[in-house]
Design an enzyme around this catalytic site. Sequence first.
Site, PDB file in Angstrom:
ATOM      1  CB  CYS A 188      -4.785   7.690   6.031  1.00  0.00           C
ATOM      2  SG  CYS A 188      -3.744   7.662   7.790  1.00  0.00           S
ATOM      3  CG  ASN A 210     -12.657  -1.849   6.095  1.00  0.00           C
ATOM      4  OD1 ASN A 210     -12.178  -1.035   5.703  1.00  0.00           O
ATOM      5  ND2 ASN A 210     -12.433  -2.884   6.558  1.00  0.00           N
ATOM      6  CD  GLN A 220      -2.757   1.210   2.506  1.00  0.00           C
ATOM      7  OE1 GLN A 220      -2.671   1.931   3.471  1.00  0.00           O
ATOM      8  NE2 GLN A 220      -4.428   0.719   1.913  1.00  0.00           N
TER       9      GLN A 220
HETATM   10  C1  LIG Z   1      -4.567   1.647  14.370  1.00  0.00           C
HETATM   11  C2  LIG Z   1      -4.907   1.169  12.664  1.00  0.00           C
HETATM   12  C3  LIG Z   1      -4.089   1.524  11.812  1.00  0.00           C
HETATM   13  C4  LIG Z   1      -4.507   1.841  10.664  1.00  0.00           C
HETATM   14  N1  LIG Z   1      -3.492   1.800   9.584  1.00  0.00           N
HETATM   15  C5  LIG Z   1      -4.366   1.389   8.229  1.00  0.00           C
HETATM   16  C6  LIG Z   1      -3.572   1.686   7.400  1.00  0.00           C
HETATM   17  O1  LIG Z   1      -2.207   1.806   6.954  1.00  0.00           O
HETATM   18  N2  LIG Z   1      -3.382   1.711   5.734  1.00  0.00           N
HETATM   19  C7  LIG Z   1      -5.083   1.587   4.839  1.00  0.00           C
HETATM   20  O2  LIG Z   1      -5.483   1.706   4.430  1.00  0.00           O
HETATM   21  N3  LIG Z   1      -6.097   1.705   6.181  1.00  0.00           N
HETATM   22  C8  LIG Z   1      -5.720   2.081   7.669  1.00  0.00           C
HETATM   23  N4  LIG Z   1      -6.673   1.545   8.681  1.00  0.00           N
HETATM   24  C9  LIG Z   1      -8.108   1.392   8.657  1.00  0.00           C
HETATM   25  C10 LIG Z   1      -8.229  -0.159   8.643  1.00  0.00           C
HETATM   26  O3  LIG Z   1      -7.761  -0.505   6.946  1.00  0.00           O
HETATM   27  C11 LIG Z   1      -9.666  -0.085   8.715  1.00  0.00           C
HETATM   28  O4  LIG Z   1     -10.667   0.092   7.108  1.00  0.00           O
HETATM   29  C12 LIG Z   1     -10.833   0.008   9.873  1.00  0.00           C
HETATM   30  O5  LIG Z   1     -10.197  -0.142  10.471  1.00  0.00           O
HETATM   31  C13 LIG Z   1     -11.948  -0.252   9.687  1.00  0.00           C
HETATM   32  O6  LIG Z   1     -12.136  -2.170   9.630  1.00  0.00           O
HETATM   33  P1  LIG Z   1     -12.298  -3.007  10.993  1.00  0.00           P
HETATM   34  O7  LIG Z   1     -14.119  -2.364  11.765  1.00  0.00           O
HETATM   35  O8  LIG Z   1     -13.110  -3.617   9.644  1.00  0.00           O
HETATM   36  O9  LIG Z   1     -10.841  -1.970  11.541  1.00  0.00           O
HETATM   37  C14 LIG Z   1      -6.067   1.517   9.442  1.00  0.00           C
HETATM   38  C15 LIG Z   1      -6.802   1.033  11.041  1.00  0.00           C
HETATM   39  C16 LIG Z   1      -6.657   1.301  12.348  1.00  0.00           C
HETATM   40  C17 LIG Z   1      -7.417   1.403  13.908  1.00  0.00           C
END
Ligand SMILES: Cc1cc2nc3c(=O)[nH]c(=O)nc-3n(C[C@H](O)[C@H](O)[C@H](O)COP(=O)(O)O)c2cc1C
Length: 326
Positions: free
Chosen positions: A106, A207, A76
């Site tokens: 992000c 997602n 990514q």
């Molecule tokens: C601590 C943390 C770090 C994350 N880092 C990234 C990242 O590097 N790149 C990205 O596209 N999304 C990142 N996300 C978002 C997640 O990929 C995901 O889209 C988001 O947590 C929602 O999905 P979930 O409800 O299943 O956790 C991050 C989320 C969290 C909580």
Amino acid sequence: MQIYLAPMEGVIDHHMRYLLNELGGIDLSVTEFIRVSEQAVPRRVFLRCCPELTPLSERVATTGSEYGSSKTTRVQLLGSKPDLIGRSARTAALLGASAIDLNFGCPAKIVNRNYGGARLLDETTLIHAIVKTTRQCVPATTLVTAKIRLGYEDRNSYLRNAVAIAEAGADELVVHARSKADGYNPPAYWRCIREIQARIDIPVIANGEIWTLEDYIDCREQSGCTSVMLGRGLLARPDLGLAIKAYQAGEDYRYLSWPQIAKLALQLLDLTRAGYPTKYAGNRIKQWLYYLSRSYPEAIILFELIKRSKDYDFIEHAIIQETLAA
Ligand SMILES: Cc1cc2nc3c(=O)[nH]c(=O)nc-3n(C[C@H](O)[C@H](O)[C@H](O)COP(=O)(O)O)c2cc1C
């Protein structure tokens, strides 16, 4: 139907990807975002952030390294300069990356201030240029994918961004069904993903906020997506992917017990012991326990025991003790 392991900066590194992939139920993973700011990302940064990639000369098999497969790990990139992102993507592709994922979601202040991540959701033309340039810079066999939120301050830009991304030549789109302003607060607006599905022809992956099998079923109904990306839910229930796959196959499934989880924690400790200096000892385990505590009360007790320790042996002993006591 495919299950994707979400990228999570500072939480899901290559050790965690390896561990969760070995456990099963996951078809694809994405690296933590790699920033492209003032210059193209050099090879060494890709090899550090994504050791699943290796130079051709050192590749164990044709598909990856001992850390896992570059076929199932996407790299990514996050940035706002199309030419630098394109050149970085090309370097990653030459290292064996089978797919380049572009981050338009992000919410971090520092990232948004520097004109990256979710900040670009109000800049559809720029999103289009980034995807198009990336597509032009990598071989046709390398997939270009993107990950968006529904919008920046509101949930209004997802259709135009999704259409721009598809028109620019992306192969797939992951939609985190919230705006930047929504942060990580429930609910996720899965129905919006259905609108996107109706407008573009590339595969769309849902997602956000899938913590249980029931959430998966709900999300599938509302979004129309069978493939989903799991982040925090998979950290809280490491075998959620297996449970979803068992459900799809019409089989019963029993979630992992705490002793089985503790065994995984010991494995992670072993993996990180070699990979991180002592001053960071246990950091990854502590983060994971935070998520695990949602499903396993034992994780809270263990966290309390080790939260101040930077000693691998102490942490190992505590995990074993806590498991025996359970
Ligand atoms: C601590 C943390 C770090 C994350 N880092 C990234 C990242 O590097 N790149 C990205 O596209 N999304 C990142 N996300 C978002 C997640 O990929 C995901 O889209 C988001 O947590 C929602 O999905 P979930 O409800 O299943 O956790 C991050 C989320 C969290 C909580």
